[in-house]
Design a protein around this motif. Structure first.
Motif, PDB file in Angstrom:
ATOM      1  N   LYS A  58       0.827  -1.223   0.000  1.00 48.89           N
ATOM      2  CA  LYS A  58       0.000   0.000   0.000  1.00 48.89           C
ATOM      3  C   LYS A  58       0.859   1.271   0.000  1.00 48.89           C
ATOM      4  N   ILE A  59       1.979   1.191  -0.724  1.00 50.92           N
ATOM      5  CA  ILE A  59       2.809   2.395  -0.908  1.00 50.92           C
ATOM      6  C   ILE A  59       2.297   3.089  -2.158  1.00 50.92           C
ATOM      7  N   ASP A  60       2.141   4.380  -2.063  1.00 58.23           N
ATOM      8  CA  ASP A  60       1.638   5.129  -3.215  1.00 58.23           C
ATOM      9  C   ASP A  60       2.515   4.888  -4.437  1.00 58.23           C
ATOM     10  N   SER A  61       1.890   4.884  -5.610  1.00 56.81           N
ATOM     11  CA  SER A  61       2.660   4.787  -6.853  1.00 56.81           C
ATOM     12  C   SER A  61       3.373   6.120  -7.089  1.00 56.81           C
ATOM     13  N   LEU A  62       4.308   6.065  -8.032  1.00 57.44           N
ATOM     14  CA  LEU A  62       5.025   7.310  -8.383  1.00 57.44           C
ATOM     15  C   LEU A  62       4.051   8.414  -8.756  1.00 57.44           C
ATOM     16  N   GLN A  63       3.055   8.022  -9.569  1.00 56.57           N
ATOM     17  CA  GLN A  63       2.069   9.004 -10.036  1.00 56.57           C
ATOM     18  C   GLN A  63       1.349   9.650  -8.853  1.00 56.57           C
ATOM     19  N   GLU A  64       0.924   8.809  -7.909  1.00 58.10           N
ATOM     20  CA  GLU A  64       0.189   9.335  -6.746  1.00 58.10           C
ATOM     21  C   GLU A  64       1.082  10.262  -5.921  1.00 58.10           C
ATOM     22  N   MET A  65       2.362   9.878  -5.828  1.00 60.53           N
ATOM     23  CA  MET A  65       3.282  10.715  -5.038  1.00 60.53           C
ATOM     24  C   MET A  65       3.510  12.063  -5.719  1.00 60.53           C
ATOM     25  N   LEU A  66       3.614  12.023  -7.031  1.00 57.61           N
ATOM     26  CA  LEU A  66       3.826  13.273  -7.764  1.00 57.61           C
ATOM     27  C   LEU A  66       2.604  14.181  -7.596  1.00 57.61           C
TER      28      LEU A  66
END
Ligand code: FAD
Length: 819
Positions: free
Chosen positions: A759-767
């Motif tokens: 459940k770690i955010d994806s790169l896209q979600e983090m951006l």
């Protein structure tokens, strides 16, 4: 005693009336004008709206009273001629406010009703706030709207002369202007590569421009208007200027049975006489064969209308003796800082009419390069295989009008390219060169016809797939940009390197503007090579092939990106300096980022406290960099002006508090890598720091730019190198790979899966989260240029910035990470 009636009291009508009176003192002359004014300066109306012409009265060259007093002409304003009876030789006149009518007889009738703006049947076309501009009444309405409603945004539909003049003048009033043009370019009389220079100028001036897009409907939304474009885009605006063209006002003549031509203009013979011998016509409403193509045409210009009025009056009084030869459509317009001029036929028109032609493009200086202040000018000449001049176009800052006029005189007289080489012009260094750019055009054209040079036009280059591309510029220029596969042999070395060149292939030499490549071509041709030269050089090719339109610049994010464009109020606007303060001049024109900033620093070090420096640069990033740099170093930006392709900054030494390095509590990350794991780490740190209340700046440079590319990118025009980089690099953050254990994609795939399961955010979600929480993201302009990345390809909310923007952020940060 003859009785003349004239319909229309402005350019053509008023001139005819005045000349008639000078020709015949005893005649009865009645001038009917349906509007309130006669003989006014319609050409000056946009400048009155923009505030350049401040006194409204100055628009009126004559008034009905002065016309009556000085010329004894019976001027009847508010009088519309509604019908002509050519048999009875009478006209019906309607008194405009009252609606009552009367008839008036004539011996001879002159029609000069002009042209009316086209109003297409678009849904919502009658919405309040939509204007056309033809006369003083229209001008008063627009001016009242701008003065009282203070619109923030205006859309100009149609990018002809009037549209562009209105765009400039509304911009001058502080309105954000958007131009929407259905064609792929502005100003139809220009060819694409010439119009391209105008398109690039809009970018500098902060004018939004949609090309190849039409308006489908207009919808009132309270005080605003929403406009739907064929591309699907919605534009919201406070006002609209409709300037999609004009058509001849020939309905009155048509109803009277007077012959109308294929262009819908009133057909006249060489004496300006219509199909009815007692009726003559002049101005925007007439159709006449073009002296160049021989085809019927209409010229919507004031000069021809005035000259026709004089000829017409002479023929009316002295019989048909004066012949009208037709207009070659010589025109000029001020488009912000640019002067854009043309005469005769364009390449487009010649192709359409199937007329054989040659063309050449030159880049010249407005005057001798060694005399200060010379500015660039691009000229294009069109000529027949026999050497007859067919047309010319010019775009530049100074002296374009003079060159177009010189060529127009020759063209009008049926002149040839040889005549251009012989034009004897007035020369002194502040005005021209010993060989004027017009002479040079003639020389180039002569060389083409003599086979001494074989020009390759910018649009032909793509078809020359088998050609050997020879870049004869310096290695430095070659290093900045060139065509893929091009071989660099600087011109001075060429003679010694001929043995390395292929004899069995066409060699296309190119340089910056076409001069060095011509010299190379001469060496090659005389050494037995099949050689050609790129017309107008890399400069014309680059202008013509780069992105032309300029959408979305007023969206919130874009203003952030290009903020220097709108930066009109630097910290202190105080260009007046005490005379004892030394002003050091620094010329950084032509230097790329970070050149101008480095030069600024070196020169500032030489100044005493309170000393001032004025630096001029052409790198667009300098405008934002200088502001950041001054803030960072405790110096004061006194003035910042962007004009005529030049950015001028006046900086005073001291006067501010330098930002103490490492004194802040912020976080800066320089993201250089596009490895997935490193991009992830940078966003983890950024989001963490932002959530701890720190101001975070992420400076994306080189490969790091791939992290902030949009997934769905708009189509953007790039040079070949840019396209090649685009193909080789990761298209967006979804294409990033692990720095280790990528294992042909397996490792990266596993990592993504593992992140998901944990459940770690994806790169896209983090951006997305970083942007949402206010992390400032800056794309390095220098890296973008090098790698051919365009602003439109980056996710919304990214700023463009140079090294100074990064350093300013770093100096307020407790920690700076290089990833
Ligand atoms: P107009 O000057 O338009 O005059 C026609 C007159 O006839 C109008 O006043 C109209 O009310 C009247 N009329 C029409 N029908 C009737 C009727 N039935 N009864 C009575 N009166 C009637 N040209 C350039 O060369 N350079 C420029 O910079 C330039 N700028 C321009 C800027 C603007 C905003 C506009 C609108 C035009 C510009 N032009 C320019 C074009 C130039 O003004 C025209 O080419 C020129 O005025 C044409 O003259 P005309 O006599 O044919 O028509």
């Amino acid at each position: 005693m003859s009785k003349y009636l004239i319909v229309g009291g402005v350019a053509g009508g008023a001139t005819t009336a005045a000349r008639l009176r000078r020709n015949d003192e005893s005649a009865t002359i009645i001038l009917f004008e349906k509007g309130e004014h006669i003989s006014y300066a319609n050409c000056g109306l946009p400048y009155y709206l923009g505030g350049t012409i401040t006194d409204r009265d100055k628009l009126f060259v004559q008034t009905p009273e002065t016309f009556r007093d000085t010329l004894n002409v019976d001027v009847r304003v508010h009088s519309e001629v509604t019908a002509i009876d050519t048999k009875a030789k009478t006209v019906t006149v309607r008194r405009v406010p009252q609606g009552t009518t009367y008839t008036e007889t004539y011996d001879k009738l002159v029609l000069s009703p002009g042209a009316e703006p086209v109003r297409p049947p678009i849904v919502g076309i009658d919405t309040p706030g939509i204007f056309t501009l033809r006369n003083v009444a229209d001008t008063d309405k627009i001016k009242a709207f701008v003065d009282t409603k203070r619109p923030r945004r205006a859309v100009v539909i149609g990018a002809g002369f009037i549209g562009l003049e209105m765009a400039e003048n509304l911009h001058q009033r502080g309105v954000f202007v958007t131009i929407v043009e259905m064609a792929a370019q502005v100003m139809v009389m220009l060819d694409h590569e010439m119009a391209a220079e105008v398109h690039q100028h809009f970018k500098v001036k902060g004018v939004e421009c949609y090309l190849g897009d039409g308006v489908q409907s207009l919808h009132p939304q309270g005080d605003k208007i929403t406009m739907k474009l064929s591309s699907g885009k919605d534009l919201e605006t406070d006002m609209v200027i409709l300037s999609i063209g004009v058509r001849p006002d020939s309905a009155l003549a048509a109803a009277a049975g007077i012959q109308i031509g294929v262009t819908k203009g009133i057909k006249v013979n060489e004496y300006l006489q219509t199909s009815d011998p007692s009726v003559y016509a002049v101005g925007d409403a007439i159709e006449f064969p073009s002296p160049i193509t021989g085809k019927p045409t209409i010229t919507y210009l004031a000069g021809p209308a005035n000259k026709q009025g004089r000829i017409c009056a002479d023929n009316l009084v002295f019989g048909n003796k004066s012949k009208y030869k037709g207009a070659i459509a010589t025109a000029v317009a001020k488009v912000f800082d640019l002067t854009v001029g043309s005469t005769g036929a364009s390449e487009k028109l010649l192709k359409k009419e199937g007329i054989a032609f040659h063309s050449c493009v030159t880049h010249a200086s407005s005057h001798a390069g060694y005399y200060p202040g010379a500015t660039a000018m691009t000229l294009k000449l069109l000529f027949s295989p026999e050497g007859k001049i067919l047309g010319a176009q010019g775009v530049g800052y100074e002296g374009v009008d003079k060159r177009i006029d010189m060529i127009a005189v020759m063209l009008g007289k049926g002149g040839t390219i040889d005549d251009l080489t012989e034009v004897e012009h007035a020369y002194a260094p502040p005005y021209s060169s010993a060989k004027d750019p017009v002479n040079v055009l003639g020389f180039v054209a002569q060389n083409i016809l003599a086979g001494r040079t074989t020009p390759v036009r910018w649009d032909q280059l793509k078809d020359e797939k088998d050609a050997f591309l020879l870049d004869v510029r310096t290695p430095d220029e070659f290093g900045i940009h060139t065509f893929p596969g091009a071989v660099n042999i600087p011109l001075p070395l060429l003679r010694g390197r001929l043995g390395t060149l292929p004899k069995d292939r066409k060699i296309i030499a190119f340089c910056g503007v076409g001069l060095r490549s011509y010299m190379a071509e001469r060496i090659l041709k005389q050494s037995g090579f099949n050689a050609a030269s790129l017309s107008g050089g890399y400069k014309t090719w680059e202008h013509a092939t780069m992105k032309q339109s300029n959408e979305d610049i007023f969206s919130k994010d874009f203003i952030g990106k290009d903020s220097h464009i709108y930066q009109t109020d630097p910290e202190r606007t105080d260009p007046i300096r005490p005379s004892f303060i030394q002003l050091l001049e620094v010329d950084a024109m032509g230097l790329q980022c970070p050149g101008p900033i480095l030069k600024l620093k070196t020169e500032m070090d030489k100044l005493p406290a309170g000393g001032r420096l004025r630096e001029t640069a052409s790198d667009p990033g300098f405008a934002s960099d200088v502001a950041s740099w001054a803030k960072m170093t405790g110096n004061t930006l006194v003035e910042l002006v962007q004009e005529r392709g030049k950015i001028t900054a006046v900086v005073e030494k001291g006067g501010g508090t330098p930002i103490t390095p490492m004194g802040g509590n912020n976080t800066t990350l320089v993201v250089f890598s596009d490895d997935m794991d490193k991009a992830l780490a940078s966003l983890v740190i950024a989001n963490g720091a932002a959530s701890a209340g720190k101001k975070v700046t992420m400076f994306y440079t080189f490969w790091g730019l791939n992290v902030i590319k949009k997934v769905k990118k708009p189509a953007v025009r790039k040079d070949l190198l840019g396209r090649m980089f685009g193909m080789m690099l990761a298209p967006s953050l979804h294409g990033l790979k692990l720095s280790k254990l990528h294992m042909a994609g397996m490792g990266t795939w596993m990592m993504k899966g593992r992140m998901k399961s944990l459940k770690i955010d994806s790169l896209q979600e983090m951006l997305d989260a970083a942007l949402k929480s206010g992390v400032r993201m800056v794309a390095c302009t220098m890296s973008m240029d090098v790698m051919g990345v365009k602003m439109e390809e980056l996710v919304d909310g990214i700023e463009a910035g140079g090294v100074a923007a990064m350093l300013e952020a770093a100096d307020t940060s407790r920690a700076t990470f290089f990833i």
